[in-house]
Write a protein that holds these residues in place. Structure first.
Motif, mmCIF file in Angstrom:
data_model
loop_
_atom_site.group_PDB
_atom_site.id
_atom_site.type_symbol
_atom_site.label_atom_id
_atom_site.label_comp_id
_atom_site.label_asym_id
_atom_site.label_seq_id
_atom_site.Cartn_x
_atom_site.Cartn_y
_atom_site.Cartn_z
ATOM 1 N N LEU A 131 0.826 -1.206 0.000
ATOM 2 C CA LEU A 131 0.000 0.000 0.000
ATOM 3 C C LEU A 131 0.862 1.259 0.000
ATOM 4 N N VAL A 132 1.874 1.290 0.850
ATOM 5 C CA VAL A 132 2.749 2.461 0.942
ATOM 6 C C VAL A 132 3.460 2.704 -0.380
ATOM 7 N N SER A 133 3.949 1.634 -1.000
ATOM 8 C CA SER A 133 4.670 1.766 -2.264
ATOM 9 C C SER A 133 3.749 2.203 -3.402
ATOM 10 N N TYR A 134 2.592 1.575 -3.514
ATOM 11 C CA TYR A 134 1.695 1.860 -4.624
ATOM 12 C C TYR A 134 1.140 3.280 -4.556
ATOM 13 N N TYR A 135 0.711 3.692 -3.346
ATOM 14 C CA TYR A 135 0.099 5.015 -3.190
ATOM 15 C C TYR A 135 1.120 6.107 -2.863
ATOM 16 N N LYS A 136 2.398 5.724 -2.762
ATOM 17 C CA LYS A 136 3.487 6.679 -2.527
ATOM 18 C C LYS A 136 3.225 7.537 -1.283
ATOM 19 N N ILE A 137 2.946 6.878 -0.197
ATOM 20 C CA ILE A 137 2.619 7.570 1.054
ATOM 21 C C ILE A 137 3.892 7.796 1.873
ATOM 22 N N PRO A 138 4.151 9.033 2.316
ATOM 23 C CA PRO A 138 5.315 9.280 3.178
ATOM 24 C C PRO A 138 5.189 8.493 4.477
ATOM 25 N N ALA A 139 6.309 8.004 4.974
ATOM 26 C CA ALA A 139 6.290 7.206 6.202
ATOM 27 C C ALA A 139 5.637 7.962 7.360
ATOM 28 N N GLN A 140 5.841 9.284 7.400
ATOM 29 C CA GLN A 140 5.291 10.087 8.490
ATOM 30 C C GLN A 140 3.765 10.156 8.446
ATOM 31 N N GLN A 141 3.161 9.669 7.353
ATOM 32 C CA GLN A 141 1.707 9.675 7.226
ATOM 33 C C GLN A 141 1.130 8.259 7.173
ATOM 34 N N VAL A 142 1.863 7.336 7.782
ATOM 35 C CA VAL A 142 1.379 5.966 7.941
ATOM 36 C C VAL A 142 1.196 5.725 9.434
ATOM 37 N N LEU A 143 -0.047 5.662 9.878
ATOM 38 C CA LEU A 143 -0.336 5.403 11.288
ATOM 39 C C LEU A 143 -0.704 3.936 11.449
ATOM 40 N N VAL A 144 0.047 3.226 12.282
ATOM 41 C CA VAL A 144 -0.225 1.815 12.538
ATOM 42 C C VAL A 144 -0.798 1.669 13.951
ATOM 43 N N MET A 170 4.595 -5.568 13.826
ATOM 44 C CA MET A 170 5.425 -4.393 13.603
ATOM 45 C C MET A 170 6.792 -4.762 13.026
ATOM 46 N N LYS A 171 7.321 -5.892 13.434
ATOM 47 C CA LYS A 171 8.578 -6.366 12.838
ATOM 48 C C LYS A 171 8.424 -6.514 11.333
ATOM 49 N N SER A 172 7.312 -7.116 10.925
ATOM 50 C CA SER A 172 7.052 -7.347 9.508
ATOM 51 C C SER A 172 6.902 -6.032 8.757
ATOM 52 N N ILE A 173 6.191 -5.077 9.348
ATOM 53 C CA ILE A 173 5.986 -3.784 8.688
ATOM 54 C C ILE A 173 7.307 -3.043 8.516
ATOM 55 N N ILE A 174 8.101 -2.985 9.563
ATOM 56 C CA ILE A 174 9.395 -2.303 9.481
ATOM 57 C C ILE A 174 10.267 -2.954 8.402
ATOM 58 N N SER A 175 10.246 -4.274 8.348
ATOM 59 C CA SER A 175 11.019 -4.986 7.333
ATOM 60 C C SER A 175 10.577 -4.613 5.921
ATOM 61 N N HIS A 176 9.254 -4.539 5.693
ATOM 62 C CA HIS A 176 8.740 -4.245 4.360
ATOM 63 C C HIS A 176 8.792 -2.746 4.017
ATOM 64 N N LEU A 177 9.091 -1.918 5.019
ATOM 65 C CA LEU A 177 9.320 -0.495 4.751
ATOM 66 C C LEU A 177 10.822 -0.212 4.697
ATOM 67 N N LYS A 178 11.579 -1.242 4.331
ATOM 68 C CA LYS A 178 13.033 -1.135 4.133
ATOM 69 C C LYS A 178 13.756 -0.700 5.406
ATOM 70 N N GLY A 179 13.236 -1.169 6.531
ATOM 71 C CA GLY A 179 13.880 -0.883 7.810
ATOM 72 C C GLY A 179 13.470 0.431 8.442
ATOM 73 N N SER A 180 12.627 1.202 7.774
ATOM 74 C CA SER A 180 12.224 2.499 8.324
ATOM 75 C C SER A 180 11.358 2.327 9.565
ATOM 76 N N ARG A 181 11.662 3.129 10.578
ATOM 77 C CA ARG A 181 10.857 3.163 11.804
ATOM 78 C C ARG A 181 10.235 4.538 12.005
ATOM 79 N N GLU A 182 10.301 5.352 10.943
ATOM 80 C CA GLU A 182 9.896 6.756 11.018
ATOM 81 C C GLU A 182 8.408 6.938 10.733
ATOM 82 N N PHE A 183 7.574 6.110 11.303
ATOM 83 C CA PHE A 183 6.133 6.244 11.104
ATOM 84 C C PHE A 183 5.439 6.206 12.468
ATOM 85 N N PRO A 184 4.356 6.985 12.626
ATOM 86 C CA PRO A 184 3.657 7.023 13.915
ATOM 87 C C PRO A 184 2.920 5.726 14.195
#
Length: 251
Positions: A131-144, A170-184
């Motif tokens: 979803l993040v990749s397809y819709y090009k959503i900034p990490a700072q605008q992904v609330l989990v 959350m481990k899985s999400i961080i992994s699929h966001l290329k290691g980014s933890r910069e999301f709320p």
């Protein structure tokens, strides 16, 4: 409308939607009616060239496990919070996108996408990453939104970023966001298991009647926290979340 995902038939996705209906909530209509009306009015009246149409959407993801077997269990409070947001803001969750139940709408003037991954919890990142990749959503605008064993029952905690804290979703999400933890992330406390109960068994237990009543109040608080986050920023939202409240305060 059902969005066909490569490698997944539209009939299979449609079956998934029918198989995993939104969890029933006991929210007070009186408490929610005023904000629901104002949000719907804004959404209906937003022209194509309005600020809302030019703003990058937020992706709000609730974590859980699909299937009736897991409805109402502690591990699925993320699903329930997203259901609460969808209900209060009049957003339909009847489409599918990247292995998730999915809906689009507005909160205030802010475009949002709501998602409940229909992978199992431990591979939630397969859906969120797509979803993040397809819709090009900034990490700072992904609330989990997800459950937390280390928070007292029904307590909320909102943070702008952080690690996984041992949570497999959350481990899985961080992994699929290329290691980014910069999301709320909005954590919902489910408390610790009693005695020597295995945490893996505890998170799959349902709530009792008293706990359910407390959770309904928590979901109301969470819905308001998300509104504040999107319209006023994370600092004000975090202050709201961390301020003790009563039912009268929310009304």
């Amino acid at each position: 409308m059902v969005i066909t995902i490569p490698g997944h038939s539209s009939s299979a996705l449609a079956a998934a939607i029918l198989r995993f209906p939104a969890t029933h909530r006991r929210f007070s209509t009186r408490l929610m009616a005023k904000k629901r009306f104002s949000t719907k009015a804004t959404a209906a009246g937003a022209p194509a060239d309005s600020p809302a149409s030019k703003t990058k959407p937020w992706l709000i993801v609730g974590l859980g496990n699909p299937g009736k077997k897991y409805n109402g269990t502690r591990h699925n409070v993320g699903f329930e919070m997203v259901d609460a947001i969808a209900e209060s803001e009049g957003i339909s969750m009847n489409s599918a996108s990247y292995k998730s139940l999915f809906g689009k709408g507005l909160i205030g003037n802010v475009p949002v996408m709501l998602a409940k991954p229909q992978t199992f919890m431990n591979v939630s990142g397969e859906s969120v990453g797509g979803l993040v990749s397809y819709y090009k959503i900034p990490a700072q605008q992904v609330l989990v939104i997800y459950d937390d064993l280390d928070l007292p029952f029904s307590k909320l905690r909102l943070l702008p970023k952080g690690g996984h804290g041992g949570h497999n979703g959350m481990k899985s999400i961080i992994s699929h966001l290329k290691g980014s933890r910069e999301f709320p992330r909005l954590r919902i406390g489910i408390g610790r298991p009693p005695g020597k109960m295995d945490p893996a068994n505890f998170v799959l237990r349902p709530f009792n009647k008293k706990e359910r009543e407390e959770l309904d109040f928590t979901f109301q608080t969470g819905v308001e926290a998300v509104r504040i986050l999107l319209t006023e920023g994370i600092n004000k939202s975090a202050t709201f979340v961390n301020t003790p409240k009563t039912l009268e305060h929310l009304g």
